[in-house]
Motif scaffolding. Structure first.
Motif, PDB file in Angstrom:
ATOM      1  N   ILE A  88       0.847  -1.187   0.000  1.00  0.00           N
ATOM      2  CA  ILE A  88       0.000   0.000   0.000  1.00  0.00           C
ATOM      3  C   ILE A  88       0.887   1.243   0.000  1.00  0.00           C
ATOM      4  N   PRO A  89       0.702   2.135  -0.952  1.00  0.00           N
ATOM      5  CA  PRO A  89       1.524   3.355  -0.991  1.00  0.00           C
ATOM      6  C   PRO A  89       1.331   4.174   0.279  1.00  0.00           C
ATOM      7  N   SER A  90       2.374   4.916   0.660  1.00  0.00           N
ATOM      8  CA  SER A  90       2.296   5.751   1.849  1.00  0.00           C
ATOM      9  C   SER A  90       1.265   6.857   1.640  1.00  0.00           C
ATOM     10  N   LEU A  91       0.435   7.063   2.669  1.00  0.00           N
ATOM     11  CA  LEU A  91      -0.597   8.080   2.585  1.00  0.00           C
ATOM     12  C   LEU A  91      -0.148   9.391   3.214  1.00  0.00           C
ATOM     13  N   GLN A  92       0.968   9.363   3.950  1.00  0.00           N
ATOM     14  CA  GLN A  92       1.474  10.555   4.623  1.00  0.00           C
ATOM     15  C   GLN A  92       2.885  10.879   4.117  1.00  0.00           C
ATOM     16  N   TYR A  93       3.130  12.169   3.999  1.00  0.00           N
ATOM     17  CA  TYR A  93       4.435  12.607   3.512  1.00  0.00           C
ATOM     18  C   TYR A  93       4.852  13.829   4.332  1.00  0.00           C
ATOM     19  N   SER A  94       6.075  13.818   4.852  1.00  0.00           N
ATOM     20  CA  SER A  94       6.525  14.902   5.716  1.00  0.00           C
ATOM     21  C   SER A  94       7.766  15.579   5.160  1.00  0.00           C
ATOM     22  N   CYS A  95       7.691  16.907   5.107  1.00  0.00           N
ATOM     23  CA  CYS A  95       8.846  17.740   4.777  1.00  0.00           C
ATOM     24  C   CYS A  95       9.111  18.693   5.929  1.00  0.00           C
ATOM     25  N   PHE A  96       8.727  18.299   7.112  1.00  0.00           N
ATOM     26  CA  PHE A  96       8.819  19.150   8.298  1.00  0.00           C
ATOM     27  C   PHE A  96      10.244  19.648   8.544  1.00  0.00           C
ATOM     28  N   ARG A  97      10.368  20.980   8.649  1.00  0.00           N
ATOM     29  CA  ARG A  97      11.614  21.650   9.019  1.00  0.00           C
ATOM     30  C   ARG A  97      12.811  21.166   8.177  1.00  0.00           C
ATOM     31  N   ARG A  98      12.665  21.246   6.870  1.00  0.00           N
ATOM     32  CA  ARG A  98      13.776  20.843   5.989  1.00  0.00           C
ATOM     33  C   ARG A  98      14.384  22.028   5.241  1.00  0.00           C
ATOM     34  N   ASN A  99      13.982  23.248   5.650  1.00  0.00           N
ATOM     35  CA  ASN A  99      14.527  24.460   5.022  1.00  0.00           C
ATOM     36  C   ASN A  99      14.283  24.506   3.522  1.00  0.00           C
ATOM     37  N   LEU A 100      13.156  23.975   3.095  1.00  0.00           N
ATOM     38  CA  LEU A 100      12.836  23.947   1.668  1.00  0.00           C
ATOM     39  C   LEU A 100      12.204  25.251   1.225  1.00  0.00           C
ATOM     40  N   SER A 101      12.546  25.705   0.034  1.00  0.00           N
ATOM     41  CA  SER A 101      11.955  26.914  -0.544  1.00  0.00           C
ATOM     42  C   SER A 101      11.133  26.576  -1.781  1.00  0.00           C
ATOM     43  N   TYR A 102      10.816  25.317  -1.975  1.00  0.00           N
ATOM     44  CA  TYR A 102      10.029  24.854  -3.117  1.00  0.00           C
ATOM     45  C   TYR A 102       9.260  23.603  -2.683  1.00  0.00           C
ATOM     46  N   ILE A 103       8.267  23.230  -3.458  1.00  0.00           N
ATOM     47  CA  ILE A 103       7.505  22.011  -3.202  1.00  0.00           C
ATOM     48  C   ILE A 103       8.076  20.904  -4.077  1.00  0.00           C
ATOM     49  N   PRO A 104       8.612  19.847  -3.503  1.00  0.00           N
ATOM     50  CA  PRO A 104       9.223  18.782  -4.314  1.00  0.00           C
ATOM     51  C   PRO A 104       8.205  18.129  -5.247  1.00  0.00           C
ATOM     52  N   THR A 105       8.627  17.889  -6.468  1.00  0.00           N
ATOM     53  CA  THR A 105       7.752  17.212  -7.428  1.00  0.00           C
ATOM     54  C   THR A 105       7.709  15.716  -7.181  1.00  0.00           C
ATOM     55  N   SER A 106       8.575  15.248  -6.273  1.00  0.00           N
ATOM     56  CA  SER A 106       8.646  13.810  -5.995  1.00  0.00           C
ATOM     57  C   SER A 106       7.601  13.329  -4.991  1.00  0.00           C
ATOM     58  N   ILE A 107       6.786  14.233  -4.485  1.00  0.00           N
ATOM     59  CA  ILE A 107       5.739  13.815  -3.547  1.00  0.00           C
ATOM     60  C   ILE A 107       4.793  12.859  -4.257  1.00  0.00           C
ATOM     61  N   PRO A 108       4.577  11.674  -3.704  1.00  0.00           N
ATOM     62  CA  PRO A 108       3.723  10.680  -4.382  1.00  0.00           C
ATOM     63  C   PRO A 108       2.309  11.205  -4.598  1.00  0.00           C
ATOM     64  N   PRO A 109       1.726  10.961  -5.755  1.00  0.00           N
ATOM     65  CA  PRO A 109       0.361  11.441  -6.019  1.00  0.00           C
ATOM     66  C   PRO A 109      -0.689  10.782  -5.130  1.00  0.00           C
ATOM     67  N   SER A 110      -0.320   9.693  -4.431  1.00  0.00           N
ATOM     68  CA  SER A 110      -1.256   9.015  -3.531  1.00  0.00           C
ATOM     69  C   SER A 110      -1.309   9.669  -2.149  1.00  0.00           C
ATOM     70  N   THR A 111      -0.449  10.676  -1.905  1.00  0.00           N
ATOM     71  CA  THR A 111      -0.364  11.309  -0.579  1.00  0.00           C
ATOM     72  C   THR A 111      -1.698  11.943  -0.185  1.00  0.00           C
TER      73      THR A 111
END
Length: 433
Positions: free
Chosen positions: A17-40
């Protein structure tokens, strides 16, 4: 995708089962990663750096339900920023110093249920365009600089709206016009106004309003303000009221007694009747020995047993019964307070299946308990009329708590038990507190 485990029977299949949760918490990111699974379905992007949410900034995430953008330094939200995540149910924007909302930036989220705009520097609800959010149930706007409780007129289209949280804003005045939209939004709404410096409520501002809960903790700057604004609160119907904790310590204890007060369609000015009764009770003689709280479906037992044995016994004990002794032409709630609770030395509560199913009985018991706390020499005598399910009593938290801490009488209906029952009941009623 599936695969077969080695050395397992052919009928055994393990599904990945694909992961339903995805965390980018406190990663100093200035963009939204395109690698986030579409099943999130749940994306935590809090504590990053996104100064501007640009159009189509998010990858296509058609299943995303919960998006947390807490403290991402967002200042601008362009139109179309949420287009690829427009199926959201929950959006959290807490702690972002927002300066610009595109007119349709949030309005595209037509399926959203919960919108959290806490501590974003918001000055007015008029700066938001939420007209298409007809499924919105919870709107959290605490810790902003809002001056008024008024909602935009389109808010009446919010189906099943349950929560307006305006805690810690700059609301000092509430006028009748400010509540006109809330008046049309049903009776299941919770309104949180805690920690606002309210100094004036116009008479009639809350008249005819029905709420599930109102939270006024740390709201009025002094007890004097409360006395001045009671007219503005009169006519309010509320199930749960939270009020108190003034800066003036002399009122903290007295008003704190009303915290978490529960009742059935309770008119707010009866809170102050109770407080006045607390000050006047020493000068007022009680007309009755005991006020009886019971379901009308148990009236036969009350008249044939309770009245017969107490009022016609020696010495006679004068009971207050709602169907017999309440004043005609007076509201039920006023009669409960004035004739029943304040006019009697004791309160008798007849607990039965009918009692547990009656909102009015529960209301009377809650009111009696609050009076018991205010006037510390009052007492409540519980009679268990019949066996009742423990789980039903547990649902009435205050009754369950009271029964655990206090001795009660149980009616058994046989001759020997009856003698002891009436002797104990008489003794409890006659005894000085």
């Amino acid at each position: 995708m599936t695969f077969r485990l080695p050395m397992m029977p052919s009928s055994t299949i393990l599904e990945v089962i694909p992961s339903l949760q995805y965390s980018c918490f406190r990663r100093n990111l200035s963009y939204i990663p395109t690698s986030i699974p579409p099943s999130t379905q749940h994306l935590d992007f809090s504590f990053n750096y996104l100064t501007t949410l640009q159009r189509h900034m998010f990858p296509r995430l058609p299943l995303l339900q919960h998006l947390d953008l807490t403290r991402c330094h967002i200042q601008n939200i362009d139109n179309g920023a949420f287009f690829n995540v427009r199926n959201l149910s929950v959006l959290v924007l807490t702690g972002n110093p927002l300066k610009y909302f595109g007119r349709s930036s949030i309005n595209v989220l037509e399926k959203i249920h919960k919108l959290v705009l806490v501590e974003i520097g918001l000055l007015s609800l008029d700066s938001l365009n939420l007209q298409n959010l007809t499924s919105l149930k919870e709107l959290k706007l605490g810790t902003n600089r809002i001056l008024c409780v008024a909602l935009p007129t389109y808010s009446v289209t919010f189906k099943g709206f349950t929560l307006l949280d305006l805690h810690r804003n700059n609301i000092s005045v509430i006028r009748a016009d400010d509540t006109s939209v809330l008046r049309q939004m049903g009776s299941n709404v919770t309104l949180i106004l805690s920690r606002n410096p309210i100094s004036f409520i116009e008479t009639g501002a809350f008249a005819g309003l029905y709420f599930k809960e109102i939270n006024l903790f740390d709201t009025f700057i002094s007890s004097t303000v409360v006395r001045d604004i009671t007219g503005g609160l009169s006519g309010l119907n509320v199930i749960r009221l939270k009020i108190g904790n003034f800066e003036e310590s002399t009122w903290q204890e007295t008003v704190g007694l009303l915290l978490d007060y529960i009742c059935y369609q309770f008119y707010i000015h009866y809170c102050f009747i109770l407080l006045r009764g607390y000050r006047m009770s020493r000068q007022q003689e009680c007309s009755y020995d005991a006020f009886v709280i019971y379901s009308s479906k148990d009236e036969t037992w009350v008249l044939d047993e309770l009245v017969e044995n107490l009022e016609k016994g020696h010495p006679p004990i004068q009971l207050c019964l709602h169907e017999r002794d309440f004043q005609a032409g007076k509201s039920i709630t006023s009669n409960i307070v004035d004739e029943g609770i304040m006019g009697s030395r004791k309160v008798i509560v007849v607990v039965s299946q009918h009692f547990l199913n009656s909102s009015w009985c529960q209301f009377e018991f809650e009111l009696a308990q609050s009076w018991l706390v205010l006037r510390r020499n009052a007492s409540i005598i519980i009679i268990i009329l019949e066996d009742v399910e423990d789980k039903k009593i547990k649902r009435l938290f205050r009754l369950h708590k009271y029964l655990k801490k206090n001795t009660y009488l149980k009616w058994k209906g046989n001759a020997l038990s009856n003698i002891r029952f009436w002797a104990r009941l008489r003794k409890a009623i006659i005894a000085k507190n």
